[in-house]
Design a protein around this motif. Structure first.
Motif, PDB file in Angstrom:
ATOM      1  N   TYR A  26       0.937 -36.247  22.607  1.00  0.00           N
ATOM      2  CA  TYR A  26      -0.403 -36.068  22.065  1.00  0.00           C
ATOM      3  C   TYR A  26      -0.752 -37.291  21.220  1.00  0.00           C
ATOM      4  CZ  TYR A  26      -0.743 -31.000  23.121  1.00  0.00           C
ATOM      5  OH  TYR A  26      -0.836 -29.771  23.749  1.00  0.00           O
ATOM      6  N   TYR A  27      -2.013 -37.718  21.338  1.00  0.00           N
ATOM      7  CA  TYR A  27      -2.491 -38.912  20.639  1.00  0.00           C
ATOM      8  C   TYR A  27      -3.786 -38.563  19.914  1.00  0.00           C
ATOM      9  CZ  TYR A  27       0.809 -40.987  23.929  1.00  0.00           C
ATOM     10  OH  TYR A  27       1.940 -41.276  24.658  1.00  0.00           O
ATOM     11  N   TYR A  28      -3.845 -38.928  18.629  1.00  0.00           N
ATOM     12  CA  TYR A  28      -5.005 -38.557  17.821  1.00  0.00           C
ATOM     13  C   TYR A  28      -5.264 -39.645  16.788  1.00  0.00           C
ATOM     14  CZ  TYR A  28      -7.878 -36.112  14.378  1.00  0.00           C
ATOM     15  OH  TYR A  28      -8.879 -35.772  13.505  1.00  0.00           O
ATOM     16  N   SER A  29      -6.549 -39.854  16.468  1.00  0.00           N
ATOM     17  CA  SER A  29      -6.905 -40.852  15.472  1.00  0.00           C
ATOM     18  C   SER A  29      -8.135 -40.394  14.708  1.00  0.00           C
ATOM     19  CB  SER A  29      -7.177 -42.209  16.150  1.00  0.00           C
ATOM     20  OG  SER A  29      -7.285 -43.240  15.203  1.00  0.00           O
ATOM     21  N   ASN A  30      -8.138 -40.649  13.409  1.00  0.00           N
ATOM     22  CA  ASN A  30      -9.341 -40.441  12.611  1.00  0.00           C
ATOM     23  C   ASN A  30      -9.548 -41.663  11.721  1.00  0.00           C
ATOM     24  OD1 ASN A  30      -7.635 -40.166  10.336  1.00  0.00           O
ATOM     25  ND2 ASN A  30      -7.641 -37.928  10.456  1.00  0.00           N
ATOM     26  N   ASN A  31     -10.492 -41.584  10.788  1.00  0.00           N
ATOM     27  CA  ASN A  31     -10.806 -42.771   9.997  1.00  0.00           C
ATOM     28  C   ASN A  31      -9.722 -43.134   8.986  1.00  0.00           C
ATOM     29  OD1 ASN A  31     -11.182 -40.682   8.206  1.00  0.00           O
ATOM     30  ND2 ASN A  31     -13.256 -41.238   7.622  1.00  0.00           N
ATOM     31  N   LYS A  32      -8.636 -42.348   8.941  1.00  0.00           N
ATOM     32  CA  LYS A  32      -7.545 -42.637   8.015  1.00  0.00           C
ATOM     33  C   LYS A  32      -6.285 -43.147   8.714  1.00  0.00           C
ATOM     34  CE  LYS A  32      -9.133 -39.295   4.564  1.00  0.00           C
ATOM     35  NZ  LYS A  32      -8.782 -38.092   3.742  1.00  0.00           N
ATOM     36  N   GLY A  33      -6.235 -43.006  10.036  1.00  0.00           N
ATOM     37  CA  GLY A  33      -5.047 -43.474  10.717  1.00  0.00           C
ATOM     38  C   GLY A  33      -4.926 -42.958  12.132  1.00  0.00           C
ATOM     39  N   THR A  34      -3.764 -43.209  12.725  1.00  0.00           N
ATOM     40  CA  THR A  34      -3.493 -42.861  14.127  1.00  0.00           C
ATOM     41  C   THR A  34      -2.104 -42.243  14.234  1.00  0.00           C
ATOM     42  OG1 THR A  34      -4.893 -44.636  14.981  1.00  0.00           O
ATOM     43  CG2 THR A  34      -3.196 -43.798  16.453  1.00  0.00           C
ATOM     44  N   VAL A  35      -1.995 -41.220  15.074  1.00  0.00           N
ATOM     45  CA  VAL A  35      -0.701 -40.579  15.284  1.00  0.00           C
ATOM     46  C   VAL A  35      -0.410 -40.482  16.773  1.00  0.00           C
ATOM     47  CG1 VAL A  35      -1.778 -38.282  15.171  1.00  0.00           C
ATOM     48  CG2 VAL A  35       0.687 -38.496  14.870  1.00  0.00           C
ATOM     49  N   GLN A  36       0.848 -40.716  17.101  1.00  0.00           N
ATOM     50  CA  GLN A  36       1.347 -40.517  18.453  1.00  0.00           C
ATOM     51  C   GLN A  36       2.544 -39.578  18.339  1.00  0.00           C
ATOM     52  OE1 GLN A  36       1.415 -44.448  20.712  1.00  0.00           O
ATOM     53  NE2 GLN A  36       1.158 -45.128  18.599  1.00  0.00           N
ATOM     54  N   LEU A  37       2.388 -38.381  18.833  1.00  0.00           N
ATOM     55  CA  LEU A  37       3.452 -37.369  18.807  1.00  0.00           C
ATOM     56  C   LEU A  37       3.975 -37.250  20.230  1.00  0.00           C
ATOM     57  CD1 LEU A  37       5.012 -35.240  17.151  1.00  0.00           C
ATOM     58  CD2 LEU A  37       3.242 -33.588  17.820  1.00  0.00           C
ATOM     59  N   ILE A  38       5.212 -37.675  20.441  1.00  0.00           N
ATOM     60  CA  ILE A  38       5.711 -37.860  21.797  1.00  0.00           C
ATOM     61  C   ILE A  38       7.016 -37.112  21.997  1.00  0.00           C
ATOM     62  CG2 ILE A  38       6.411 -39.555  23.528  1.00  0.00           C
ATOM     63  CD1 ILE A  38       4.860 -41.624  21.741  1.00  0.00           C
ATOM     64  N   THR A  39       7.064 -36.289  23.033  1.00  0.00           N
ATOM     65  CA  THR A  39       8.309 -35.649  23.445  1.00  0.00           C
ATOM     66  C   THR A  39       8.855 -36.387  24.660  1.00  0.00           C
ATOM     67  OG1 THR A  39       7.256 -34.062  24.957  1.00  0.00           O
ATOM     68  CG2 THR A  39       7.464 -33.421  22.637  1.00  0.00           C
ATOM     69  N   TYR A  40      10.162 -36.294  24.871  1.00  0.00           N
ATOM     70  CA  TYR A  40      10.744 -37.001  26.006  1.00  0.00           C
ATOM     71  C   TYR A  40      12.067 -36.361  26.403  1.00  0.00           C
ATOM     72  CZ  TYR A  40      13.145 -39.372  22.135  1.00  0.00           C
ATOM     73  OH  TYR A  40      13.855 -39.638  20.977  1.00  0.00           O
ATOM     74  N   THR A  41      12.353 -36.448  27.686  1.00  0.00           N
ATOM     75  CA  THR A  41      13.600 -35.915  28.226  1.00  0.00           C
ATOM     76  C   THR A  41      13.762 -36.418  29.654  1.00  0.00           C
ATOM     77  OG1 THR A  41      14.886 -33.880  28.549  1.00  0.00           O
ATOM     78  CG2 THR A  41      12.559 -33.787  29.144  1.00  0.00           C
TER      79      THR A  41
END
Length: 213
Positions: free
Chosen positions: A173-188
């Motif tokens: 999941y990828y999300y951004s607002n006026n305060k920053g950006t987040v990338q929450l990534i699962t993997y296997t």
């Protein structure tokens, strides 16, 4: 974490803005990378994020996701189910990711990468693909859509590729607002993903924007 999945994790941690944009003499936009290479921006992905459809289902954190791991960079966090997941902050010699997560039952892993800069979702989609290609030359985007997750519009991406002969999956999941950006990534591994997809999706649905006073 086994050595192969550690390779996946190390590749993901370079997902932040490791490139800059420039224009050629003919006005074509290119991406310049820290290693001295470059690529036409339009070569990195064939479609625009704005053309993606929004999944009509609303996604929310599960009732078991009761423990909040909060970002120190901006107002986001991840609610995890502490009976199923463990977590740890980044190591002393690292700045990213903020947290690593592991599924207690094994073979499921995740990390949260944050930075205090807003990035368009279209660019995030390109960044994710370009950096996944650094780990695996045959990586492909297998799914891309918008989702409404805990009342916020996010970008959901899946990638598949091969490292040392083993097929793997990134689901994030990828999300951004006026305060920053987040990338929450699962993997296997691809084999494990078939069994763990729902568990990984439940984990991703713990992503929240925190209302600060």
């Amino acid at each position: 974490m086994n050595k192969l999945l550690l390779l996946f994790a190390l590749a993901i941690t370079s997902f932040s803005t490791a490139q800059t944009k420039a224009l050629t003499e003919k006005g074509q936009e290119v991406l310049l990378f820290d290693n001295g290479t470059w690529k036409y921006q339009n070569d990195s992905i064939s479609t625009k994020t704005d053309s993606l459809k929004i999944n009509k289902k609303e996604f929310t954190k599960t009732t078991g996701a009761t423990f909040l791991t909060k970002s120190k960079n901006f107002n986001v966090g991840v609610y995890i189910n502490p009976t199923k997941w463990t977590f740890a902050p980044h190591r002393d010699n690292e700045t990213s990711p903020e947290y690593r997560y592991s599924l207690k039952s094994g073979n499921g892993f995740a990390m949260i990468i944050t930075e205090g800069t807003q990035i368009d979702l279209e660019n995030l989609r390109q960044i994710a693909l370009l950096n996944a290609q650094k780990a695996s030359v045959d990586v492909v985007e297998t799914s891309a859509e918008y989702r409404i997750v805990n009342h916020k519009k996010i970008l959901c991406l899946k990638f598949q590729g091969t490292i040392k002969g083993i097929k793997f999956v990134y689901f994030g999941y990828y999300y951004s607002n006026n305060k920053g950006t987040v990338q929450l990534i699962t993997y296997t591994s691809q084999q494990s993903f078939i069994l763990l997809e729902k568990e990984l999706e439940n984990f991703l649905n713990g992503l929240v924007e925190i209302n600060e006073p």
